[in-house]
Write a protein that holds these residues in place. Structure first.
Motif, PDB file in Angstrom:
ATOM      1  N   ASN A 280       8.453 -10.329  -0.380  1.00  0.00           N
ATOM      2  CA  ASN A 280       9.386  -9.778   0.601  1.00  0.00           C
ATOM      3  C   ASN A 280      10.752 -10.414   0.348  1.00  0.00           C
ATOM      4  N   THR A 281      11.639  -9.704  -0.343  1.00  0.00           N
ATOM      5  CA  THR A 281      12.916 -10.299  -0.736  1.00  0.00           C
ATOM      6  C   THR A 281      13.842 -10.399   0.459  1.00  0.00           C
ATOM      7  N   GLU A 316      19.482 -14.224 -10.607  1.00  0.00           N
ATOM      8  CA  GLU A 316      18.734 -15.340 -10.025  1.00  0.00           C
ATOM      9  C   GLU A 316      17.425 -14.897  -9.372  1.00  0.00           C
ATOM     10  N   PRO A 317      16.503 -14.317 -10.140  1.00  0.00           N
ATOM     11  CA  PRO A 317      15.187 -14.000  -9.567  1.00  0.00           C
ATOM     12  C   PRO A 317      14.472 -15.290  -9.168  1.00  0.00           C
ATOM     13  N   GLN A 318      13.831 -15.277  -8.014  1.00  0.00           N
ATOM     14  CA  GLN A 318      13.213 -16.500  -7.489  1.00  0.00           C
ATOM     15  C   GLN A 318      12.146 -16.141  -6.466  1.00  0.00           C
ATOM     16  N   ILE A 319      11.238 -17.063  -6.241  1.00  0.00           N
ATOM     17  CA  ILE A 319      10.176 -16.864  -5.259  1.00  0.00           C
ATOM     18  C   ILE A 319       9.783 -18.215  -4.684  1.00  0.00           C
ATOM     19  N   TYR A 320       9.429 -18.234  -3.395  1.00  0.00           N
ATOM     20  CA  TYR A 320       9.073 -19.487  -2.723  1.00  0.00           C
ATOM     21  C   TYR A 320       7.820 -19.285  -1.878  1.00  0.00           C
ATOM     22  N   PHE A 321       6.858 -20.166  -2.064  1.00  0.00           N
ATOM     23  CA  PHE A 321       5.644 -20.186  -1.262  1.00  0.00           C
ATOM     24  C   PHE A 321       5.692 -21.431  -0.381  1.00  0.00           C
ATOM     25  N   GLY A 326       8.057 -23.318  -5.579  1.00  0.00           N
ATOM     26  CA  GLY A 326       9.016 -22.249  -5.816  1.00  0.00           C
ATOM     27  C   GLY A 326       9.261 -22.108  -7.300  1.00  0.00           C
ATOM     28  N   ILE A 327       9.779 -20.952  -7.701  1.00  0.00           N
ATOM     29  CA  ILE A 327      10.159 -20.695  -9.095  1.00  0.00           C
ATOM     30  C   ILE A 327      11.532 -20.043  -9.086  1.00  0.00           C
TER      31      ILE A 327
END
Length: 359
Positions: A280-281, A316-321, A326-327
């Motif tokens: 969910n961006t 800046e693609p990124q993801i956080y759990f 995060g990446i």
């Protein structure tokens, strides 16, 4: 600084049926004049006047060369000249992004004519960079690449986040760059997008994000990478698969940067990649970068602006759990006639060759 940028602005004012624009944002004042003083700049179809505090008038005057066409006046002493600057039925645009209601009321009283609240007139002009702007960003980017390599070599067990961060700041300053935002985080700290790092020490099979934003002479470039100290899948399930998907998000952006007719179309392509991660961006995947870290063009669905040659874009693609990891991958690119070139980048590999620092 010559007045070619102001000439472009004047043509835009004519197109918008405005007789003048009051420029109040410091970034736009810097873009048009090259100076960084508090105040406002009024640009009419024939004149340009910068109003600043009385104590800055002489210094601002000395910095503006005769070719700028900008006159410097005191906010405390000379505001009355604005009353006769424009004809009675003139239309005056006022930038409202950084303006208080009190300041807006002051302009309405001074001009005694039609005031039109405006946004993004100059920001849209700034979307496409001039060659000297691009070279400045390229210079920063080249230095960031060297500093990222230094930081990468420091990734070892027992080294703390703050050790790496302080070394990055030291290397930036040694190269005459201004540290703007330096983020070195590891392990569960990578799950916090806004945390800049602390005293946590790296350990076996850790994930590490190094994110560097720096500036030179008023312009910015940014670079970030996710590294692994050993085998991250020991601690984090499916992390390699998720990293690969984030990699493909940026790859999709790069492959389609010129193929898509507008930003909204490209963003939809990105969304398709993101849906594969169930993501969910809630922040931008790409924006312009230059005088500001985030500026036009903003990559979002509904932005039908065309992607143009000499736009400088921060991917800046990124993801956080939350409470896990995060990446982040971040590069600065310039759009060309046919494709793109990197202005700030660092080695980035696929799943089978994921960046793993031996320990």
């Amino acid at each position: 600084m010559n007045n070619s940028r102001i000439d472009v602005l004047r043509e835009e004012l004519k197109r918008l049926n405005l007789d003048a624009l009051v420029v109040t944002t410091k970034e736009n004042i810097f873009y048009l004049s090259g100076i960084n003083f508090p105040g406002f700049l009024i640009v009419t179809l024939y004149e340009s006047i910068f109003f600043t505090l009385d104590r800055y008038v002489k210094e601002a005057f000395d910095l503006l060369n005769i070719y700028s066409g900008i006159v410097v006046r005191s906010k405390e002493k000379d505001l009355e000249i604005l009353e006769d600057l424009l004809e009675e039925n003139s239309k005056v645009g006022v930038e409202i992004k950084s303006l208080t209601l009190k300041e807006l009321d002051i302009f309405k009283r001074i001009f005694k004519t039609e005031i039109i609240e405006t946004e993004n007139i100059i920001e849209k002009i700034r979307e496409v960079k001039e060659e000297d702007e691009i070279e400045k960003i390229r210079e920063i980017g080249a230095k960031l690449e060297h500093i990222m390599e230094i930081a990468y070599r420091m990734i070892e067990p027992h080294v703390s986040e703050i050790d790496i961060r302080e070394r990055i700041i030291e290397e930036l300053e040694r190269r005459n760059l201004k540290p703007e935002n330096i983020r070195v985080v590891s392990g569960e700290n990578t799950a916090d997008k806004y945390y800049k790092g602390g005293f946590r020490r790296l350990s076996k099979d850790d994930i590490v994000i190094i994110d560097i934003l720096a500036s030179l002479d008023g312009y910015k470039a940014s670079l970030a990478r996710t590294f692994f100290l050993g085998d991250p899948s020991v601690k984090y399930d499916e992390i390699k698969e998720i990293y690969e998907k984030i990699y493909h998000v940026e790859d999709t952006m790069l492959k389609n940067i010129r193929r898509c007719s507008n930003i909204s179309e490209l963003q939809k392509e990105i969304q398709n990649e993101l849906e594969k991660i169930n993501w969910n961006t809630n922040y931008f995947t790409a924006t312009g970068i230059g005088i500001e870290e985030v500026e036009e063009p903003i990559f979002k669905i509904g932005n039908y602006s065309h992607i143009k040659k000499n736009m400088v874009i921060k991917l800046e693609p990124q993801i956080y759990f939350p409470e896990k990891f995060g990446i982040l991958i971040k590069d600065t690119i310039k759009v060309t006639d046919a494709n793109f070139v990197f202005l700030a980048t660092y080695k980035k590999t696929m799943l089978d060759e994921i960046i793993i620092k031996p320990y």
